[in-house]
Structure formats: structure tokens, C-alpha cells
Scaffold this motif. Structure first.
Motif, PDB file in Angstrom:
ATOM      1  N   VAL A 128      34.801  46.030  31.319  1.00  0.00           N
ATOM      2  CA  VAL A 128      35.199  44.674  31.724  1.00  0.00           C
ATOM      3  C   VAL A 128      34.811  43.634  30.665  1.00  0.00           C
ATOM      4  CG1 VAL A 128      34.865  42.903  33.483  1.00  0.00           C
ATOM      5  CG2 VAL A 128      35.092  45.305  34.157  1.00  0.00           C
ATOM      6  N   GLN A 129      33.699  43.860  29.972  1.00  0.00           N
ATOM      7  CA  GLN A 129      33.204  42.977  28.903  1.00  0.00           C
ATOM      8  C   GLN A 129      32.993  41.533  29.368  1.00  0.00           C
ATOM      9  OE1 GLN A 129      35.054  43.695  24.897  1.00  0.00           O
ATOM     10  NE2 GLN A 129      36.550  44.873  26.093  1.00  0.00           N
ATOM     11  N   PRO A 130      32.147  41.321  30.393  1.00  0.00           N
ATOM     12  CA  PRO A 130      31.892  39.943  30.834  1.00  0.00           C
ATOM     13  C   PRO A 130      31.161  39.156  29.752  1.00  0.00           C
ATOM     14  CG  PRO A 130      30.349  41.481  31.865  1.00  0.00           C
ATOM     15  CD  PRO A 130      31.361  42.317  31.153  1.00  0.00           C
ATOM     16  N   GLY A 131      31.459  37.873  29.664  1.00  0.00           N
ATOM     17  CA  GLY A 131      30.808  37.020  28.683  1.00  0.00           C
ATOM     18  C   GLY A 131      31.431  37.048  27.311  1.00  0.00           C
ATOM     19  N   THR A 132      32.522  37.809  27.146  1.00  0.00           N
ATOM     20  CA  THR A 132      33.205  37.869  25.858  1.00  0.00           C
ATOM     21  C   THR A 132      34.619  37.310  26.009  1.00  0.00           C
ATOM     22  OG1 THR A 132      34.186  40.075  26.170  1.00  0.00           O
ATOM     23  CG2 THR A 132      31.918  39.979  25.353  1.00  0.00           C
ATOM     24  N   GLU A 133      35.287  37.118  24.879  1.00  0.00           N
ATOM     25  CA  GLU A 133      36.660  36.609  24.905  1.00  0.00           C
ATOM     26  C   GLU A 133      37.617  37.624  25.526  1.00  0.00           C
ATOM     27  OE1 GLU A 133      37.797  35.490  21.008  1.00  0.00           O
ATOM     28  OE2 GLU A 133      36.414  33.781  20.879  1.00  0.00           O
ATOM     29  N   ALA A 134      37.223  38.907  25.498  1.00  0.00           N
ATOM     30  CA  ALA A 134      38.088  39.947  26.043  1.00  0.00           C
ATOM     31  C   ALA A 134      38.015  40.020  27.568  1.00  0.00           C
ATOM     32  CB  ALA A 134      37.706  41.312  25.454  1.00  0.00           C
ATOM     33  N   PHE A 135      37.046  39.316  28.171  1.00  0.00           N
ATOM     34  CA  PHE A 135      36.876  39.388  29.622  1.00  0.00           C
ATOM     35  C   PHE A 135      38.028  38.694  30.336  1.00  0.00           C
ATOM     36  CE2 PHE A 135      35.239  37.242  33.493  1.00  0.00           C
ATOM     37  CZ  PHE A 135      35.029  38.374  34.264  1.00  0.00           C
ATOM     38  N   SER A 136      38.497  39.349  31.415  1.00  0.00           N
ATOM     39  CA  SER A 136      39.544  38.771  32.247  1.00  0.00           C
ATOM     40  C   SER A 136      39.109  38.861  33.708  1.00  0.00           C
ATOM     41  CB  SER A 136      40.874  39.515  32.059  1.00  0.00           C
ATOM     42  OG  SER A 136      41.831  39.097  33.017  1.00  0.00           O
ATOM     43  N   LEU A 137      39.208  37.744  34.408  1.00  0.00           N
ATOM     44  CA  LEU A 137      38.854  37.743  35.828  1.00  0.00           C
ATOM     45  C   LEU A 137      39.719  38.711  36.622  1.00  0.00           C
ATOM     46  CD1 LEU A 137      38.267  33.945  36.570  1.00  0.00           C
ATOM     47  CD2 LEU A 137      36.569  35.779  36.692  1.00  0.00           C
ATOM     48  N   LEU A 138      40.907  39.013  36.104  1.00  0.00           N
ATOM     49  CA  LEU A 138      41.805  39.922  36.806  1.00  0.00           C
ATOM     50  C   LEU A 138      41.211  41.321  36.933  1.00  0.00           C
ATOM     51  CD1 LEU A 138      45.232  38.866  35.246  1.00  0.00           C
ATOM     52  CD2 LEU A 138      44.297  38.229  37.476  1.00  0.00           C
ATOM     53  N   SER A 139      40.326  41.695  35.991  1.00  0.00           N
ATOM     54  CA  SER A 139      39.713  43.020  36.069  1.00  0.00           C
ATOM     55  C   SER A 139      38.817  43.144  37.297  1.00  0.00           C
ATOM     56  CB  SER A 139      38.901  43.309  34.802  1.00  0.00           C
ATOM     57  OG  SER A 139      37.891  42.344  34.623  1.00  0.00           O
ATOM     58  N   LEU A 140      38.373  42.005  37.844  1.00  0.00           N
ATOM     59  CA  LEU A 140      37.556  42.040  39.056  1.00  0.00           C
ATOM     60  C   LEU A 140      38.361  42.568  40.242  1.00  0.00           C
ATOM     61  CD1 LEU A 140      35.623  38.651  38.794  1.00  0.00           C
ATOM     62  CD2 LEU A 140      34.846  40.932  38.146  1.00  0.00           C
ATOM     63  N   LEU A 141      39.678  42.441  40.179  1.00  0.00           N
ATOM     64  CA  LEU A 141      40.521  42.983  41.250  1.00  0.00           C
ATOM     65  C   LEU A 141      40.340  44.493  41.366  1.00  0.00           C
ATOM     66  CD1 LEU A 141      43.807  40.977  40.563  1.00  0.00           C
ATOM     67  CD2 LEU A 141      42.214  40.632  42.470  1.00  0.00           C
ATOM     68  N   ALA A 142      40.298  45.181  40.215  1.00  0.00           N
ATOM     69  CA  ALA A 142      40.096  46.628  40.226  1.00  0.00           C
ATOM     70  C   ALA A 142      38.715  46.987  40.758  1.00  0.00           C
ATOM     71  CB  ALA A 142      40.296  47.205  38.824  1.00  0.00           C
ATOM     72  N   ILE A 143      37.701  46.170  40.417  1.00  0.00           N
ATOM     73  CA  ILE A 143      36.344  46.424  40.912  1.00  0.00           C
ATOM     74  C   ILE A 143      36.291  46.250  42.424  1.00  0.00           C
ATOM     75  CG2 ILE A 143      33.959  45.604  40.848  1.00  0.00           C
ATOM     76  CD1 ILE A 143      34.381  44.879  37.927  1.00  0.00           C
ATOM     77  N   LEU A 144      36.918  45.192  42.940  1.00  0.00           N
ATOM     78  CA  LEU A 144      36.956  44.988  44.386  1.00  0.00           C
ATOM     79  C   LEU A 144      37.718  46.110  45.082  1.00  0.00           C
ATOM     80  CD1 LEU A 144      37.609  41.131  44.501  1.00  0.00           C
ATOM     81  CD2 LEU A 144      35.489  42.321  45.104  1.00  0.00           C
ATOM     82  N   GLY A 145      38.810  46.568  44.462  1.00  0.00           N
ATOM     83  CA  GLY A 145      39.550  47.698  45.019  1.00  0.00           C
ATOM     84  C   GLY A 145      38.699  48.951  45.051  1.00  0.00           C
ATOM     85  N   MET A 146      37.947  49.189  43.976  1.00  0.00           N
ATOM     86  CA  MET A 146      37.062  50.351  43.908  1.00  0.00           C
ATOM     87  C   MET A 146      35.997  50.296  45.003  1.00  0.00           C
ATOM     88  SD  MET A 146      33.733  50.999  42.628  1.00  0.00           S
ATOM     89  CE  MET A 146      33.465  49.882  41.232  1.00  0.00           C
ATOM     90  N   ILE A 147      35.419  49.121  45.243  1.00  0.00           N
ATOM     91  CA  ILE A 147      34.417  48.973  46.299  1.00  0.00           C
ATOM     92  C   ILE A 147      35.045  49.229  47.670  1.00  0.00           C
ATOM     93  CG2 ILE A 147      32.911  47.310  47.455  1.00  0.00           C
ATOM     94  CD1 ILE A 147      32.454  46.003  44.706  1.00  0.00           C
ATOM     95  N   GLY A 148      36.269  48.752  47.855  1.00  0.00           N
ATOM     96  CA  GLY A 148      36.965  49.008  49.112  1.00  0.00           C
ATOM     97  C   GLY A 148      37.187  50.484  49.358  1.00  0.00           C
ATOM     98  N   PHE A 149      37.593  51.217  48.339  1.00  0.00           N
ATOM     99  CA  PHE A 149      37.808  52.659  48.478  1.00  0.00           C
ATOM    100  C   PHE A 149      36.493  53.395  48.726  1.00  0.00           C
ATOM    101  CE2 PHE A 149      41.850  52.123  45.821  1.00  0.00           C
ATOM    102  CZ  PHE A 149      42.646  52.104  46.959  1.00  0.00           C
TER     103      PHE A 149
END
Length: 278
Positions: A128-149
Motif C-alpha cells: 500500500v505504501q502509506p505516506g508516499t506519493e505512490a499511496f492511494s486511498l483506494l487501496s484501503l477498499l481492498a483492505i476493508l474487503g479482506m477484513i470482511g472476508f
């Protein structure tokens, strides 16, 4: 298990392709409705009642809630971020299940396995690379989906054994339909009639998804869990290959390093658990 992971990866690719022209909420509605009807037919062929008191048991209600959350956020992730990224993040699900089992069910998890869980979570952060220019809040969607599963899988452990795979699948896909309906209410958009390509993608995704679910349940219920669980990571291979071949995605160094952390930590947990059982 390998067949199930290949089918899940194909399902992801088909839903991502459909998302090019259809809103995510409407994809969930069509996909959930198709899977519900197909599993209902399979349940009736198998002589299973479509409803029983076990269906509304506490574990099943919790399972449905997590299924709705997991499906909703993961389909949004498929629509908005690369398939390979979403697939890799999803591979952290077993690690969250291990941590959740320790907290919810009081399962014994030693410091080595906790360390492996931490390593896997570091792998997710590397991707996910938080705190860098490559970070995208959209990647949090996959993390939330993973937690749901992960929550769904934990609830499935407590689900009544009397429920057949077809019934679990029926209500799992019904939860997908509900997730789509709720999302459409929250973010109303004009109805879009599926074009030819989108209709074909959805029509193919339904039987592929049902097949994937049935194969997974078959593997987990009849195989040696310690033998078949490591093969879950083949989904990562299938997902990355499909992402590159169909959507022109590229692997970055953080993606490769993070994937290695997640896979190594997951395999270590499986090995350690098997060793403790000997």
C-alpha cells in the motif's frame, strides 16, 4: 483447492471487466441474484430446504454482515485499483483469521505465529505504501474487503454443521445482492442496461463464482486442512497473470516484496500449526 483459486481469480477478472461499463452496485446486484438462483436450484436438486432455523442463527447473521462488507469493498477495489494489487492484499485474509481466532475463540497462538501475522501485515503496508506519493486511498477498499472476508470465515467456523454447502452459498450470494442494493441506495446512479460484453462477463462470472465456492468448500471439508490451505496462495499467481495478460498491469518492487512477506508468513503459520499438532 487449486481449481477453486483459479476460478476465484477468473471471477475477479470477469467482474473487473464488467466494471468498465457498469456501476459497482449494479454489478453486485446482477452477480448476487444469479448466484442466489443457481445455488437455490442446486439446493433443491440435492433435496435441501431453502430455509431452516439454522439460517437465522447468530453465527449466520454475523456471517451475512461480514459477507456484505467483504463483497462490497472488494468489488469496489476490483473496479478502481489493479487486479493484481487487490488479489495480493486479499492473500492476507488467513493471517487476519488466525489473529481473529485467538481473540474471538480463544485459540492458542504463540509468539512465533503472532510474529508471522505481524510480518504479513507489514507486507500489506509495503504494497500500500502509506505516506508516499505512490499511496492511494483506494487501496484501503481492498483492505476493508479482506477484513470482511476474514470475518466471514471466522463466522463460518461457528455456523451450524447442518447447513449444506449449497445453502451457505445461497445465502452468501444473497448477501452479495443485498450489498449491491444498499450501495445503490447510498449512491444512486441511473440504471445502466448491461451491454453485450458486460452481460457476457456477468453471465460467465456467476457459474464460475458458484464453481469456485463449491470447490473451496469441498477442499476444506474433505481434505487435510494443513495440506490444502497452502494452495490458497495459488490465487495470487492466477490473479497476477490475469492482471498482466488482460489489463496490462505491471508488477512493482514493493508489490513483489510485500507479496513475499504475506506468503512466507502464511506458510510459516501453517507449518507451525502442523508441527504443534504432532
Amino acid at each position: 483447492m487449486i481449481g477453486a483459486m483459479a476460478a476465484f481469480a477468473a471471477e475477479d477478472a470477469l467482474l473487473k471487466a464488467a466494471s468498465q461499463t457498469l456501476p459497482a452496485g449494479q454489478i453486485l446486484i446482477w452477480f448476487g441474484l444469479g448466484g442466489t438462483l443457481l445455488f437455490a436450484v442446486l439446493a433443491r436438486i440435492d433435496g435441501q430446504p431453502l430455509f431452516s432455523s439454522a439460517v437465522v442463527s447468530s453465527p449466520m447473521l454475523v456471517r451475512v454482515v461480514f459477507e456484505i462488507a467483504g463483497r462490497l469493498f472488494y468489488v469496489l477495489a476490483l473496479a478502481l485499483i489493479p487486479l493484481s494489487t487487490a488479489t495480493v492484499i486479499l492473500q492476507a485474509t488467513p493471517l487476519v483469521v488466525v489473529a481473529g481466532a485467538a481473540v474471538v475463540f480463544g485459540e492458542r497462538v504463540g509468539w512465533r505465529r503472532w510474529g508471522a501475522v505481524l510480518l504479513g501485515m507489514i507486507g500489506v503496508l509495503v504494497i500500500v505504501q502509506p505516506g508516499t506519493e505512490a499511496f492511494s486511498l483506494l487501496s484501503l477498499l481492498a483492505i476493508l474487503g479482506m477484513i470482511g472476508f476474514a470475518g466471514r470465515d471466522l463466522a463460518s467456523r461457528a455456523a451450524p454443521r447442518s447447513l449444506a454447502t449449497s445453502i451457505l452459498g445461497l445465502y452468501g450470494f444473497l448477501a452479495v445482492f443485498v450489498a449491491g442494493a444498499l450501495f445503490c441506495l447510498w449512491q444512486p446512479v441511473p440504471f445502466v442496461a448491461p451491454g453485450r460484453d458486460a452481460a457476457l462477463f456477468l453471465a460467465a462470472a456467476v457459474p464460475v463464482g458458484v464453481c469456485a465456492y463449491a470447490l473451496l468448500m469441498r477442499a476444506m471439508r474433505t481434505g487435510d486442512v494443513s495440506a490444502v490451505t497452502p494452495l490458497r496462495y495459488t490465487r495470487l499467481i492466477f490473479g497476477i497473470v490475469l492482471g498482466i495478460a488482460l489489463f496490462g498491469e505491471r508488477l512493482s518492487a514493493p508489490m513483489i516484496v510485500g507479496s513475499a512477506f504475506i506468503i512466507l508468513s502464511g506458510l510459516f503459520i501453517i507449518w507451525r500449526r502442523k508441527r504443534d499438532e504432532l
